[in-house]
Design a protein around this motif. Structure first.
Motif, PDB file in Angstrom:
ATOM      1  N   ILE A  10       0.847  -1.189   0.000  1.00 35.19           N
ATOM      2  CA  ILE A  10       0.000   0.000   0.000  1.00 35.19           C
ATOM      3  C   ILE A  10       0.884   1.240   0.000  1.00 35.19           C
ATOM      4  O   ILE A  10       1.838   1.351   0.778  1.00 35.19           O
ATOM      5  CB  ILE A  10      -0.916   0.002   1.244  1.00 35.19           C
ATOM      6  N   ILE A 385      -5.882   5.809   1.040  1.00 31.13           N
ATOM      7  CA  ILE A 385      -6.326   4.477   1.452  1.00 31.13           C
ATOM      8  C   ILE A 385      -6.381   4.493   2.970  1.00 31.13           C
ATOM      9  O   ILE A 385      -5.351   4.504   3.648  1.00 31.13           O
ATOM     10  CB  ILE A 385      -5.383   3.387   0.914  1.00 31.13           C
ATOM     11  N   VAL A 393      -9.492   2.107  -5.568  1.00 32.93           N
ATOM     12  CA  VAL A 393      -8.187   1.472  -5.386  1.00 32.93           C
ATOM     13  C   VAL A 393      -7.622   1.038  -6.734  1.00 32.93           C
ATOM     14  O   VAL A 393      -8.345   0.507  -7.581  1.00 32.93           O
ATOM     15  CB  VAL A 393      -8.310   0.244  -4.457  1.00 32.93           C
TER      16      VAL A 393
END
Length: 466
Positions: A10, A385, A393
């Motif tokens: 991420i 996020i 996403v």
């Protein structure tokens, strides 16, 4: 259906870490290690980055210009955007002098209805300031959630507003909580230089650039910045193309003026030599501001690196080479201004920026997504996020190598401005509000699934975290 994105890295504007993401009801509901949930669809992101969806703050879909209309509409334009890793676009609603603003906004709602496959919002063009306009603006903000106004300082006798209109817009925006955007070029000087060039028989596409030199962009940027300071207001300079404008923005920011700057991928990788291509091919590269001498590219990259420019828009405004751009054969002023950029914005920034060490991975996310969310009233719903944010996403393969081409792009236009360019990095899977739009590089979205976004006022959200 619930989804778990597993095994990815991420990346947000501030952090880089390995974790899984649980998506429920269109939102991110959990971020953690080794999330297991019976009945949830697993999305394997092994070896890939997981970014917040890109936010393109600058598009012109189905836009009328010079007797024609840009080729990509809210269907083809948002599909192409999604393929490129963008999950939100903010389009420019053009107004007509003497007509109610509400009519223009309704026209844009009609253009976009049941077409978009990703979420979208509108900016509002301000071409005049009078009592009628002033009376309408509070409803534009409160009811439509349109919290950014655009003023053109160029396109004389068509879109250009005078300095009084710009200044009064800045004053009004300060009162109402809106961000003023400017197309900063001195339209009066351009008009003079253009007429002079045509009178001297200079009609080729390159004269589009030669009649709009960097000085006219720098001057207009500086003037807009000074007026912003005088009004104690806030300004966003769109499509910065040259060192001259960067210098004026930097100077103003150093004085404490609330000013922000956007550039576009075309100015980072293309230059004025493209306008000189033979057989009228240079017309493919006609947009405003024009492409510059190559040395301006490093000034723009440096400004992105050091924070004097903060965002990357596409300025998507595509016209076919055949049947539209060629309207200007024999007269460069008749070439429709604009190019197809919406699909390649994110990948070019990654390939030329991150992979070549010009910006960091976290800066990349900030420039292509997070900062736009903060400036345009969408954060933290969009642009990051985090638990509670929309599940917009992008699963991005940082090692994918490909060649940009009209043969493989998804825009409706008949050429690619970056034809033949080799880049690294590609969006593999794109999720909007928890639903797949692109899955393993295939379009699986639904027309109309993209929703209109009402945005918060400027200043209501935390814009800066420096």
């Amino acid at each position: 259906m619930k989804k778990v994105i597993k095994n990815g890295t991420i990346v947000t504007a501030t952090d880089t870490y390995k974790a899984d993401i649980l998506i429920e009801n269109g939102k991110i509901s959990m971020i953690g290690q080794q999330i297991e949930l019976d009945g949830a669809e697993e999305v394997d992101a092994t070896g890939n980055y997981v970014f917040p969806g890109g936010i393109d703050p600058h598009t012109h879909l189905e836009m009328p210009f010079g007797g024609t209309v840009s080729r990509d509409d809210f269907e083809t334009g948002t599909i192409a955007a999604a393929f490129g890793g963008t999950t939100t676009v903010i389009d420019f609603c053009l107004t007509n002098k003497g007509e109610p603003i509400a009519n223009a906004i309704q026209t844009w709602h009609d253009k976009s209805k049941n077409k978009a496959v990703i979420d979208y919002g509108f900016h509002l063009m301000i071409g005049e300031i009078n009592e009628n306009v002033l009376n309408e603006l509070p409803a534009v903000i409160e009811e439509e959630g349109i919290t950014s106004f655009k003023v053109f300082m160029a396109y004389k006798n068509v879109l250009q507003a005078d300095d009084e209109t710009l200044f009064r817009t800045l004053v009004t925006a300060k009162e109402l909580g809106a961000l003023v955007m400017v197309h900063a070029e001195n339209g009066d000087v351009i008009d003079y230089l253009t007429k002079k060039a045509l009178a001297e028989g200079h009609t080729d596409p390159v004269y589009h650039a030669l009649t709009r030199p960097p000085e006219v962009e720098g001057e207009a940027t500086g003037r807009a910045a000074q007026l912003t300071g005088l009004a104690k207001s806030q300004l966003y300079v769109v499509h910065v193309s040259c060192a001259d404008a960067v210098e004026k923005i930097t100077e103003a920011r150093n004085k404490g003026i609330d000013i922000w700057g956007e550039t576009c991928p075309q100015y980072l990788v293309l230059d004025i030599s493209d306008l000189e291509k033979p057989d009228f091919e240079g017309a493919k590269y006609v947009w405003s501001p024009p492409l510059r001498e190559k040395q301006h590219q490093e000034a723009l990259w440096s400004a992105l690196k050091n924070g004097q420019l903060q965002t990357l828009g596409s300025d998507q405004c595509s016209f076919d080479f055949k049947g539209q751009k060629d309207l200007g054969k024999g007269d460069f002023t008749k070439i429709p201004n604009g190019g197809p950029m919406i699909e390649d914005r994110v990948s070019i920034l990654f390939s030329e920026g991150v992979k070549k060490g010009r910006i960091t991975l976290n800066q990349f996310v900030d420039i292509m997504s997070t900062r736009n969310a903060k400036l345009f009233g969408l954060f933290p719903q969009k642009g990051t996020i985090a638990v509670g944010s929309d599940a917009d996403v992008v699963i991005f393969d940082p090692l994918a190598e490909r060649v940009l081409s009209a043969e493989t792009h998804h825009m409706a236009v008949d050429y690619n401005a970056f034809e033949g360019m080799e880049i690294t990095g590609e969006a593999v899977t794109v999720i909007s509000k928890g639903e797949f739009v692109i899955k393993n590089k295939q379009f699986v979205g639904e027309l109309g699934s993209g929703k209109y976004l009402k945005r918060a006022k400027y200043g209501e959200l935390k814009k800066e975290d420096e």
